[in-house]
Design a protein around this motif. Structure first.
Motif: not given
Length: 511
Positions: A44-49
């Motif tokens: 989720s963190y990689r996708i969001s950024a």
């Protein structure tokens, strides 16, 4: 809105299709279920950024993602692109027509670029089997997956490539490879050639016999005698891999991410692990099982240099794979099988000092020291090695000779002819292709001896005090020697040559 897209999980060397269900509804939150590991949860963190950096965003609503089937553990970061595209499709930020025809895999960087994945080939094979039309994956893995026919393999460098493709603004060009043409064009020899070896004609003959019959071999000799040099050249005289063998070998290497950019592997693998290797690293396993060195050597050569230096427990776990030609890794909840049909080539010094028990040697160990040294290798393991050969140092006049020896190309022609004879002989047997694979029943059927041959073998076993286990090995090797000579029957000279290749069985060999 609910949207379904598809990824894949690799289990052993087989893939399982994963259905990713993305639902976006009222509320706020991000919920990922379906037995994901930490790397998948962190997506989720990689996708969001990544989405922010390419001009898109995670919708400010409640996002629920289910990865089915829920009882299979989802591992690694290769689902990032799958999840990101699912979120964009479910939130109507991209057009998602025919998205159910795609398998999508890839690891995201924070700038939206895509990193390579492991297991692209098994995933592509499974995708074709299940009727998917397209496979989107990182460009570095595209050639590997493009080996599979009837599947459009779309290599991407950035997640924007996928977005443009689904929106129809810029379609991704499929990667095309003519597998058969590439395979036969690249049947080249390795860089090592037997023509470079000075002297050692008897050892070259041994290697030829080992290659022709698929026999395991151990080389015993002092340092500098050329054991490693000879072992490295063995793949150059083995028959070329068939297309089926090449696909099977590539599949195993794909799972551990060791496939080069060329896609299909054309050369037989040569694996040479260090003697400090653990038993898990050699046979495979771990918390999340991976193939070990013996599976990476499948259809090729496993070279164990300085055999007595390996831990005894490491050598003992090889006994079952050497016999069954596959490794079974069992855990409480599952079992994984890895193929491991390889030729074992081992080398060792004859004693702790490195030299034979000989008055002319620079250093000599006592018979008791040699016995202790040799006892590190168990009888059952030696029982699975057909050929034992002593390698002596090359004299100066041979070393300084400028003439080239017989090339690997010439030796390989004879090996291929012998293998063809064996293929015809074992045509009606499913898992029997060459002489080394024969069991006792096959030996009795295909290694019948004439009275003179039987008499010679009986005399040799009595005079040399050869062990009972040497009997079947001598018959197998004799059958291969006869095949190289294109002889339908095993003759006394074939038996006498095979007897020479059982050094470690001879009574008094230790001095």
């Amino acid at each position: 809105m609910l949207k379904k897209i598809y990824g894949s999980a690799v289990f052993g060397i087989e893939a399982t299709t994963i259905t990713v269900e993305v639902n976006i509804g009222k509320g706020i939150g991000y919920h990922l279920v379906g037995l994901p590991d930490n790397a998948v949860r962190e997506s989720s963190y990689r996708i969001s950024a990544a989405l922010n950096n390419i001009g898109y965003k995670l919708p400010g609503k409640k996002i629920t993602i289910n990865m089915a089937p829920a009882d299979i553990r989802k591992e690694g970061a290769s689902y990032d692109v799958t999840l990101a595209i699912g979120i964009l499709a479910a939130s109507n930020q991209i057009t998602s027509e025919n998205i159910e025809q795609y398998i999508i895999m890839g690891e995201l960087s924070l700038d939206g670029s895509v990193q390579p994945i492991k297991g692209a080939l098994p995933i592509a094979i499974k995708a074709r089997e299940e009727g998917f039309k397209h496979f989107i994956l990182p460009k570095e893995n595209a050639k590997e997956a493009a080996i599979v026919d009837d599947l459009d393999v779309l290599g991407i460098e950035n997640i924007t490539d996928v977005i443009h493709h689904f929106n129809g603004t810029q379609l991704i060009e499929p990667t095309k490879i003519d597998t058969r043409t590439e395979f036969y064009k690249n049947l080249e020899f390795p860089e090592f050639d037997f023509a470079d070896v000075k002297g050692q004609e008897s050892i070259k003959r041994c290697m030829e016999i080992a290659a022709a019959g698929g026999h395991n071999i151990i080389l015993i000799g002092p340092p500098g005698a050329g054991k490693t040099m000879l072992a490295k050249r063995l793949p150059s005289i083995l028959p070329p891999m068939t297309l089926h063998e090449a696909l099977e070998t590539t599949k195993i290497h794909s799972v551990v991410g060791k496939v080069k950019n060329s896609g299909l592997m054309f050369e037989r693998p040569f694996r040479s692990p260090h003697h400090t290797i653990s038993d898990v690293a050699l046979v495979g396993g771990g918390q999340y099982p991976q193939p070990g060195e013996i599976s990476l050597a499948h259809n090729g050569v496993l070279f164990l240099d300085e055999l007595p230096e390996f831990k005894r427990s490491v050598l003992e776990v090889m006994r079952q794979p050497l016999e069954d030609r596959e490794v079974t890794i069992s855990r409480a909840k599952f079992t994984v099988n890895y193929p491991s049909s390889f030729m074992l080539v081992a080398s060792m010094n004859p004693s702790p000092s490195g030299f034979f028990h000989d008055a002319s040697s620079p250093a000599t160990s006592s018979p008791a020291e040699i016995q202790r040294y040799m006892s590190k290798i168990s009888g059952p393991l030696l029982d699975r090695i057909d050929i034992h050969i002593e390698v002596t140092p090359v004299p100066f006049d041979k070393l300084s000779d400028e003439r080239k020896g017989e090339s690997s190309t010439d030796i390989r022609i004879r090996v291929i002819k012998a293998r063809e004879l064996q293929s015809e002989r074992f045509e009606s047997f499913e898992n029997l292709h060459y002489n080394a694979q024969m069991n006792v029943k096959h030996i009795r059927a295909f290694c019948k001896l004439s009275p003179p041959s039987k008499s010679l073998l009986k005399t040799a076993m009595e005079k040399l005090n050869l062990s009972a286990r040497a009997y079947d090995r001598i018959l197998k090797v004799s059958r291969t020697i006869a095949d190289l000579a294109n002889e339908p029957n095993i003759l006394p000279n074939h038996i006498s040559e095979a007897i020479q290749y059982r050094s470690l069985d001879r009574d008094g060999w230790l001095g």
